[in-house]
Motif scaffolding. Structure first.
Motif, PDB file in Angstrom:
ATOM      1  N   LEU A  87      -2.934   8.219  -3.595  1.00 57.09           N
ATOM      2  CA  LEU A  87      -4.086   7.697  -4.069  1.00 57.09           C
ATOM      3  C   LEU A  87      -2.767   6.504  -5.638  1.00 57.09           C
ATOM      4  N   ALA A  88      -2.325   7.111  -5.820  1.00 55.55           N
ATOM      5  CA  ALA A  88      -1.681   5.757  -7.014  1.00 55.55           C
ATOM      6  C   ALA A  88      -1.141   4.235  -6.252  1.00 55.55           C
ATOM      7  N   LEU A  89      -1.149   4.588  -4.881  1.00 54.71           N
ATOM      8  CA  LEU A  89      -0.974   3.744  -4.639  1.00 54.71           C
ATOM      9  C   LEU A  89      -2.115   3.196  -3.769  1.00 54.71           C
ATOM     10  N   GLY A  90      -2.678   3.707  -3.358  1.00 58.05           N
ATOM     11  CA  GLY A  90      -4.344   3.182  -3.068  1.00 58.05           C
ATOM     12  C   GLY A  90      -4.948   2.310  -4.346  1.00 58.05           C
ATOM     13  N   ILE A  91      -5.178   3.322  -5.520  1.00 57.83           N
ATOM     14  CA  ILE A  91      -5.642   1.989  -6.622  1.00 57.83           C
ATOM     15  C   ILE A  91      -4.571   1.078  -7.248  1.00 57.83           C
ATOM     16  N   HIS A  92      -3.972   1.832  -7.345  1.00 58.18           N
ATOM     17  CA  HIS A  92      -3.267  -0.003  -7.557  1.00 58.18           C
ATOM     18  C   HIS A  92      -3.198  -1.309  -6.523  1.00 58.18           C
ATOM     19  N   THR A  93      -2.661  -0.793  -5.249  1.00 58.29           N
ATOM     20  CA  THR A  93      -2.674  -2.398  -4.351  1.00 58.29           C
ATOM     21  C   THR A  93      -4.083  -2.932  -4.082  1.00 58.29           C
ATOM     22  N   MET A  94      -5.057  -1.680  -4.568  1.00 59.08           N
ATOM     23  CA  MET A  94      -6.825  -1.891  -3.760  1.00 59.08           C
ATOM     24  C   MET A  94      -6.708  -3.721  -5.209  1.00 59.08           C
ATOM     25  N   GLY A  95      -5.526  -3.514  -6.172  1.00 62.06           N
ATOM     26  CA  GLY A  95      -6.359  -4.939  -6.931  1.00 62.06           C
ATOM     27  C   GLY A  95      -5.720  -5.887  -6.303  1.00 62.06           C
ATOM     28  N   PHE A  96      -4.400  -5.649  -5.763  1.00 57.90           N
ATOM     29  CA  PHE A  96      -3.233  -6.640  -4.960  1.00 57.90           C
ATOM     30  C   PHE A  96      -4.185  -7.323  -4.144  1.00 57.90           C
ATOM     31  N   LEU A  97      -4.709  -6.589  -3.194  1.00 59.16           N
ATOM     32  CA  LEU A  97      -5.502  -7.022  -2.060  1.00 59.16           C
ATOM     33  C   LEU A  97      -6.818  -7.160  -1.835  1.00 59.16           C
ATOM     34  N   ALA A  98      -8.133  -6.879  -3.241  1.00 57.99           N
ATOM     35  CA  ALA A  98      -8.811  -7.779  -3.204  1.00 57.99           C
ATOM     36  C   ALA A  98      -9.079  -8.974  -4.116  1.00 57.99           C
ATOM     37  N   LYS A  99      -7.883  -9.033  -4.636  1.00 55.04           N
ATOM     38  CA  LYS A  99      -7.846 -10.642  -5.047  1.00 55.04           C
ATOM     39  C   LYS A  99      -7.099 -11.587  -4.370  1.00 55.04           C
ATOM     40  N   ILE A 146       0.823  -5.925   2.691  1.00 52.89           N
ATOM     41  CA  ILE A 146       1.173  -3.944   1.432  1.00 52.89           C
ATOM     42  C   ILE A 146       1.414  -3.280   1.821  1.00 52.89           C
ATOM     43  N   LEU A 147       1.623  -2.766   3.262  1.00 49.82           N
ATOM     44  CA  LEU A 147       1.756  -1.959   4.003  1.00 49.82           C
ATOM     45  C   LEU A 147       3.858  -2.065   3.945  1.00 49.82           C
ATOM     46  N   ASP A 148       3.963  -3.002   4.193  1.00 42.76           N
ATOM     47  CA  ASP A 148       5.130  -3.118   4.089  1.00 42.76           C
ATOM     48  C   ASP A 148       6.050  -2.692   2.469  1.00 42.76           C
ATOM     49  N   ARG A 149       5.143  -3.070   1.353  1.00 43.08           N
ATOM     50  CA  ARG A 149       5.745  -2.993  -0.076  1.00 43.08           C
ATOM     51  C   ARG A 149       5.259  -1.522   0.022  1.00 43.08           C
ATOM     52  N   ASN A 150       3.900  -1.218   0.222  1.00 45.69           N
ATOM     53  CA  ASN A 150       3.940   0.586  -0.218  1.00 45.69           C
ATOM     54  C   ASN A 150       4.796   0.787   0.740  1.00 45.69           C
ATOM     55  N   VAL A 151       5.083   0.860   1.726  1.00 46.19           N
ATOM     56  CA  VAL A 151       6.981   2.083   1.868  1.00 46.19           C
ATOM     57  C   VAL A 151       7.381   2.115   1.791  1.00 46.19           C
ATOM     58  N   ARG A 152       8.235   0.674   0.614  1.00 39.13           N
ATOM     59  CA  ARG A 152       8.796   0.975  -0.310  1.00 39.13           C
ATOM     60  C   ARG A 152       8.942   1.545  -1.770  1.00 39.13           C
ATOM     61  N   MET A 153       7.704   0.785  -1.987  1.00 44.89           N
ATOM     62  CA  MET A 153       7.158   2.063  -3.676  1.00 44.89           C
ATOM     63  C   MET A 153       6.634   3.628  -3.351  1.00 44.89           C
ATOM     64  N   ALA A 154       6.659   3.209  -2.102  1.00 44.75           N
ATOM     65  CA  ALA A 154       6.347   4.995  -1.703  1.00 44.75           C
ATOM     66  C   ALA A 154       7.551   6.478  -2.190  1.00 44.75           C
ATOM     67  N   THR A 155       9.087   5.124  -1.577  1.00 44.08           N
ATOM     68  CA  THR A 155       9.729   5.993  -1.627  1.00 44.08           C
ATOM     69  C   THR A 155      10.599   5.737  -3.179  1.00 44.08           C
ATOM     70  N   MET A 156       9.708   4.828  -3.995  1.00 41.18           N
ATOM     71  CA  MET A 156      10.102   5.354  -5.510  1.00 41.18           C
ATOM     72  C   MET A 156       9.108   6.244  -6.053  1.00 41.18           C
ATOM     73  N   LEU A 157       8.102   6.334  -6.075  1.00 40.92           N
ATOM     74  CA  LEU A 157       7.457   7.280  -6.163  1.00 40.92           C
ATOM     75  C   LEU A 157       7.678   8.621  -6.696  1.00 40.92           C
ATOM     76  N   GLY A 158       8.781   9.402  -5.106  1.00 42.32           N
ATOM     77  CA  GLY A 158       8.893  10.152  -5.498  1.00 42.32           C
ATOM     78  C   GLY A 158       9.705  10.999  -6.192  1.00 42.32           C
ATOM     79  N   ILE A 159      10.529  10.086  -6.748  1.00 45.76           N
ATOM     80  CA  ILE A 159      10.948  10.498  -7.884  1.00 45.76           C
ATOM     81  C   ILE A 159      10.123  10.806  -8.781  1.00 45.76           C
TER      82      ILE A 159
END
Length: 207
Positions: A87-99, A146-159
């Motif tokens: 949900l965090a990735l979906g909500i945040h990157t929604m703003g980027f993709l919409a732009k 965005i998918l490439d970016r989200n894989v990296r960010m998903a790694t960090m969100l686990g923290i």
């Protein structure tokens, strides 16, 4: 940190797969939410200035809030696990993709749009036959980015407790298992390397 400890390799691979799943689902949610938002925040096809301003404000708002903050709020709200990360990735990157989508729509060739309008087509037909064909290559390229970016960010969100390989990395740091930490870092690097080259290959094919 040397030598890397791959004794629990299967568990690490499973956590890495979970991270990739979090990124894919988060990207899918972002795509679904950002398409209507982009159509409303593109100047040339927005219904009116009020809706344009509201839609553009929403995209700015969600881009401004980091994934970490959204993930921490969701972890408190619904508990630890993969769902807060998705949900965090979906909500945040929604703003980027919409732009991204809105900017692509604003720079399309107006000729086909004017031709469709002169023939009396509806708004949905203009979008389907005049807008989508022109932005489709950049649409796919932006989604892959965005998918490439989200894989990296998903790694960090686990923290922060959002599941995946990041949770394993944080646990290993806390337990001072630095050989396992190096193994996790190597696995993350190999995964990102493969995904980066795969997405670059796909983008080169759609240009």
């Amino acid at each position: 940190m040397l030598p890397p400890d791959f004794s629990n390799f299967n568990e690490l691979v499973y956590s890495m797969i979970e991270t990739i799943e979090i990124a894919i689902l988060g990207t899918f949610i972002a795509i679904v939410l950002s398409i209507p938002l982009a159509l409303l925040s593109a100047k040339n096809i927005a219904p009116n200035i009020v809706i344009f301003f509201i839609a553009r404000t929403i995209t700015i708002f969600f881009r401004a809030i980091p994934e970490f903050i959204i993930a921490m709020i969701l972890v408190i709200a619904i508990g630890f696990g993969a769902m807060p990360g998705v949900l965090a990735l979906g909500i945040h990157t929604m703003g980027f993709l919409a732009k991204f989508y809105a900017e692509d729509i604003e720079h399309i060739n107006k000729g086909p749009i004017d031709a469709l309008k002169s023939s009396g087509t509806s708004k949905s037909q203009i979008i389907s036959f005049g807008v989508i064909p022109q932005i489709l290559p950049s649409f796919v390229a932006n989604n892959l980015y965005i998918l490439d970016r989200n894989v990296r960010m998903a790694t960090m969100l686990g923290i922060v407790g959002a599941g995946g390989i990041g949770y394993e990395l944080q646990s290993s740091f806390r337990m001072f298992e630095y050989e396992r930490v190096s193994a996790i870092i190597i696995l993350i690097f190999v995964t990102i390397f493969i995904i980066d080259h795969l997405s670059a290959f796909i983008r080169s094919k759609i240009k």
